[in-house]
Write a protein that holds these residues in place. Structure first.
Motif, short mmCIF file in Angstrom:
data_model
loop_
_atom_site.label_atom_id
_atom_site.label_comp_id
_atom_site.label_asym_id
_atom_site.label_seq_id
_atom_site.Cartn_x
_atom_site.Cartn_y
_atom_site.Cartn_z
N MET A 187 0.81 -1.19 0.00
CA MET A 187 0.00 0.00 0.00
C MET A 187 0.87 1.26 0.00
O MET A 187 0.55 2.23 -0.67
N LYS A 188 1.98 1.24 0.76
CA LYS A 188 2.87 2.38 0.80
C LYS A 188 3.48 2.65 -0.57
O LYS A 188 3.63 3.79 -0.97
N ASN A 189 3.82 1.58 -1.28
CA ASN A 189 4.40 1.75 -2.62
C ASN A 189 3.38 2.36 -3.58
O ASN A 189 3.73 3.17 -4.43
N ILE A 190 2.13 1.96 -3.47
CA ILE A 190 1.09 2.51 -4.35
C ILE A 190 0.89 3.99 -4.06
O ILE A 190 0.81 4.81 -4.98
N LEU A 191 0.85 4.35 -2.77
CA LEU A 191 0.69 5.74 -2.39
C LEU A 191 1.88 6.57 -2.88
O LEU A 191 1.70 7.66 -3.43
N PHE A 192 3.09 6.03 -2.72
CA PHE A 192 4.28 6.73 -3.22
C PHE A 192 4.20 6.90 -4.73
O PHE A 192 4.48 7.97 -5.26
N PHE A 227 1.58 12.23 -9.56
CA PHE A 227 0.96 13.55 -9.47
C PHE A 227 2.01 14.65 -9.62
O PHE A 227 1.81 15.61 -10.37
N ALA A 228 3.12 14.51 -8.92
CA ALA A 228 4.19 15.51 -9.01
C ALA A 228 4.74 15.58 -10.43
O ALA A 228 4.97 16.66 -10.97
N SER A 229 4.91 14.44 -11.05
CA SER A 229 5.42 14.42 -12.42
C SER A 229 4.43 15.08 -13.37
O SER A 229 4.82 15.81 -14.28
N ALA A 230 3.15 14.83 -13.18
CA ALA A 230 2.13 15.43 -14.03
C ALA A 230 2.14 16.95 -13.89
O ALA A 230 2.01 17.68 -14.87
N LEU A 231 2.30 17.44 -12.65
CA LEU A 231 2.36 18.88 -12.44
C LEU A 231 3.54 19.49 -13.18
O LEU A 231 3.45 20.57 -13.75
N VAL A 280 14.07 20.05 -11.50
CA VAL A 280 13.06 19.59 -10.56
C VAL A 280 13.33 18.12 -10.25
O VAL A 280 13.52 17.31 -11.16
N SER A 281 13.36 17.80 -8.97
CA SER A 281 13.61 16.41 -8.62
C SER A 281 12.80 15.99 -7.40
O SER A 281 12.85 16.64 -6.36
N PRO A 282 12.03 14.88 -7.54
CA PRO A 282 11.31 14.34 -6.39
C PRO A 282 12.23 13.40 -5.60
O PRO A 282 12.99 12.62 -6.18
N VAL A 283 12.19 13.48 -4.27
CA VAL A 283 13.02 12.63 -3.42
C VAL A 283 12.13 12.03 -2.34
O VAL A 283 11.43 12.76 -1.62
N ARG A 284 12.17 10.70 -2.23
CA ARG A 284 11.38 10.02 -1.20
C ARG A 284 11.99 10.32 0.17
O ARG A 284 13.21 10.31 0.34
N THR A 325 6.27 6.97 2.18
CA THR A 325 5.04 7.25 1.43
C THR A 325 4.95 8.72 1.04
O THR A 325 3.98 9.12 0.41
N ARG A 326 5.96 9.52 1.39
CA ARG A 326 5.95 10.94 1.08
C ARG A 326 7.19 11.31 0.28
O ARG A 326 8.23 10.66 0.40
N ILE A 327 7.06 12.38 -0.51
CA ILE A 327 8.18 12.86 -1.29
C ILE A 327 8.32 14.36 -1.12
O ILE A 327 7.37 15.07 -0.83
N ASN A 328 9.55 14.83 -1.27
CA ASN A 328 9.83 16.26 -1.35
C ASN A 328 10.20 16.55 -2.79
O ASN A 328 10.93 15.79 -3.43
N ILE A 329 9.69 17.66 -3.30
CA ILE A 329 10.05 18.08 -4.65
C ILE A 329 10.85 19.36 -4.54
O ILE A 329 10.43 20.33 -3.92
N SER A 330 12.01 19.33 -5.14
CA SER A 330 12.86 20.54 -5.11
C SER A 330 13.33 20.85 -6.50
O SER A 330 13.25 20.06 -7.41
#
Length: 152
Positions: free
Chosen positions: A1-6, A12-16, A137-141, A147-152
């Protein structure tokens, strides 16, 4: 479930990022557009009507030394409007009809027959600013919560 949420958060972040204001770069050899070093103005504003027939025009004057503004009834097709030449000292268009809603476009003149792309439309009393492409732009778990990421 955590992998699906991630995965959903990452998607979503990639789409943005992808739907931000930029186009995906293409090979210039495959493009129908002729690339030029002529910069499109990045900011363009048109006032509301003054005395029922004049508008004040403001734009980013760092894109060049002279410009063309094309205007016509809202929704007009580029090439069918009225074109006015502008310099840094120019600031208004007169002779407008108060019962018509107008659209305005601007482009930089870079030489004889060399122009930037048209930028607009801008309606009476509005301003438009060009979108800036997002880079690096890079997402980092998060290590503490996978289950959360930071985008910088």
């Amino acid at each position: 479930m955590k992998n699906i949420l991630f995965f959903l958060q990452l998607s979503f972040a990639s789409a943005l990022i992808l739907i931000s204001c930029s186009k995906e770069p293409i090979n210039p050899e495959l493009s129908n557009e002729v690339p030029t070093a002529c910069n499109t103005p990045s900011k363009f504003a048109v006032s509301t009507l003054i005395n029922d027939n004049i508008v004040q025009i403001n734009w980013d004057k760092t894109s060049g030394g002279s410009w063309e503004i094309q205007y016509g009834p809202q929704g007009f097709e580029i090439g069918t409007g009225t074109i006015v030449d502008f310099t840094p000292e120019s600031s208004s268009i007169s002779g407008l009809t108060p019962t018509i809603d107008y659209d305005f476009y601007i482009r930089t003149k870079c030489g004889e027959g060399i122009f930037s792309a048209w930028f607009g439309p801008v309606a009476l009393g509005t301003e438009r600013t060009a979108c800036v492409s997002r880079t690096n732009v890079s997402p980092v778990r998060l290590a503490t919560d996978p289950t959360r990421i930071n985008i910088s």
